[in-house]
Design an enzyme around this catalytic site. Structure first.
Site, short mmCIF file in Angstrom:
data_model
loop_
_atom_site.label_atom_id
_atom_site.label_comp_id
_atom_site.label_asym_id
_atom_site.label_seq_id
_atom_site.Cartn_x
_atom_site.Cartn_y
_atom_site.Cartn_z
N HIS A 1 82.12 75.92 29.17
CA HIS A 1 82.01 75.26 30.48
C HIS A 1 83.40 75.10 31.12
CE1 HIS A 1 80.07 72.04 33.14
NE2 HIS A 1 81.37 71.89 33.37
N GLU A 2 84.36 74.63 30.33
CA GLU A 2 85.71 74.37 30.88
C GLU A 2 86.43 75.68 31.22
OE1 GLU A 2 86.28 71.47 31.88
OE2 GLU A 2 84.58 70.65 30.81
N GLN B 1 89.25 71.10 38.79
CA GLN B 1 88.40 69.97 39.17
C GLN B 1 89.19 68.81 39.79
OE1 GLN B 1 86.20 69.83 35.17
NE2 GLN B 1 84.66 69.25 36.69
N GLY C 1 85.03 66.85 29.11
CA GLY C 1 85.99 67.89 29.45
C GLY C 1 86.36 67.78 30.92
N HIS D 1 85.44 77.10 34.46
CA HIS D 1 86.12 76.48 35.61
C HIS D 1 87.42 77.20 35.95
CE1 HIS D 1 83.77 73.03 36.77
NE2 HIS D 1 83.74 72.52 35.57
N CYS E 1 78.15 68.39 35.21
CA CYS E 1 79.54 68.69 35.54
C CYS E 1 80.03 67.60 36.48
CB CYS E 1 79.61 70.05 36.23
SG CYS E 1 81.26 70.49 36.79
N LEU E 2 81.26 67.14 36.25
CA LEU E 2 81.82 66.07 37.09
C LEU E 2 82.03 66.55 38.53
CD1 LEU E 2 84.39 64.61 34.54
CD2 LEU E 2 82.18 63.62 35.19
#
Ligand code: ZN
Length: 202
Positions: A156-157, A57, A52, A160, A114-115
């Site tokens: 999670h997304e 991000q 994702g 963000h 997480c990226l």
């Protein structure tokens, strides 16, 4: 691997990861700039690799995220882990302006990364089932019912887009480098890891 351009993924500490992103109109979504952005976010996510990627991000305060849990990611996991995580492939899609509802009261504890927190993971409690009303990549209204790992990805997304990252929700004592997770904890059930780390409060 992808052919397209790769966007820079911002790391925690950037203000954009802590703000509330703005909605997109269906017309904006259908327009060329956002269509190009979705394609670039897809390529960036695949290249990372990740399951994702949310617009904040890559430094953009837009309520937009892309998701894909590719069959090869899922099939590379041992069967017991796949079953424990309720993880099955999710085809590529984009979500915009999502409204998340938690379904039921069941939660699940798993390690996630997480990226934007590159090199770290932690165990995070998430709802097992969710419903998401959103616009898709064509700007059409859709409704998603998700369970297990897909429900986790969505939570999670969508976090963000509201300025939250997993460290806001994690069991703090489970925070660790990805390397140490693989070396010491990845092979055991999450319950056992949390017990050994003194991770779960109750
Ligand atoms: Zn993330």
């Amino acid at each position: 691997m992808s052919d397209g351009a790769r966007l820079k993924i911002v790391q925690v500490g950037e203000q954009v990861l802590r703000g509330r992103a703005r909605n997109l109109s269906p017309e904006e979504i259908r327009g060329e700039p956002i269509q190009q952005l979705i394609a670039m976010m897809r390529d960036t996510m695949r290249d990372a690799p990740g399951v994702g990627l949310a617009a904040p991000q890559i430094g953009l305060g837009l309520r937009l995220a892309v998701i894909e849990d590719a069959p090869e990611y899922v099939s590379s996991l041992p069967e017991n882990i796949r079953i424990e995580r309720e993880r099955s492939p999710v085809p590529f899609h984009a979500i915009a302006n999502p409204e998340l509802s938690i379904i039921g009261t069941e939660t699940a504890d798993f390690f996630e990364g997480c990226l934007s927190l590159s090199g770290f993971v932690a165990a995070v409690p998430r709802a097992r089932r969710v419903n998401v009303k959103c616009l898709n990549e064509s700007g059409e209204e859709v409704e998603i019912d998700a369970q297990g790992w897909y429900a986790r990805i969505l939570q999670h997304e969508i976090d963000h887009l509201n300025g939250y990252v997993y460290i806001d929700r994690m069991y703090t004592r489970s925070f660790m480098t990805s390397e140490h997770y693989s070396r010491y904890w990845g092979g055991m059930p999450v319950k056992q890891a949390l017990l050994a780390l003194g991770g779960r409060p109750d």
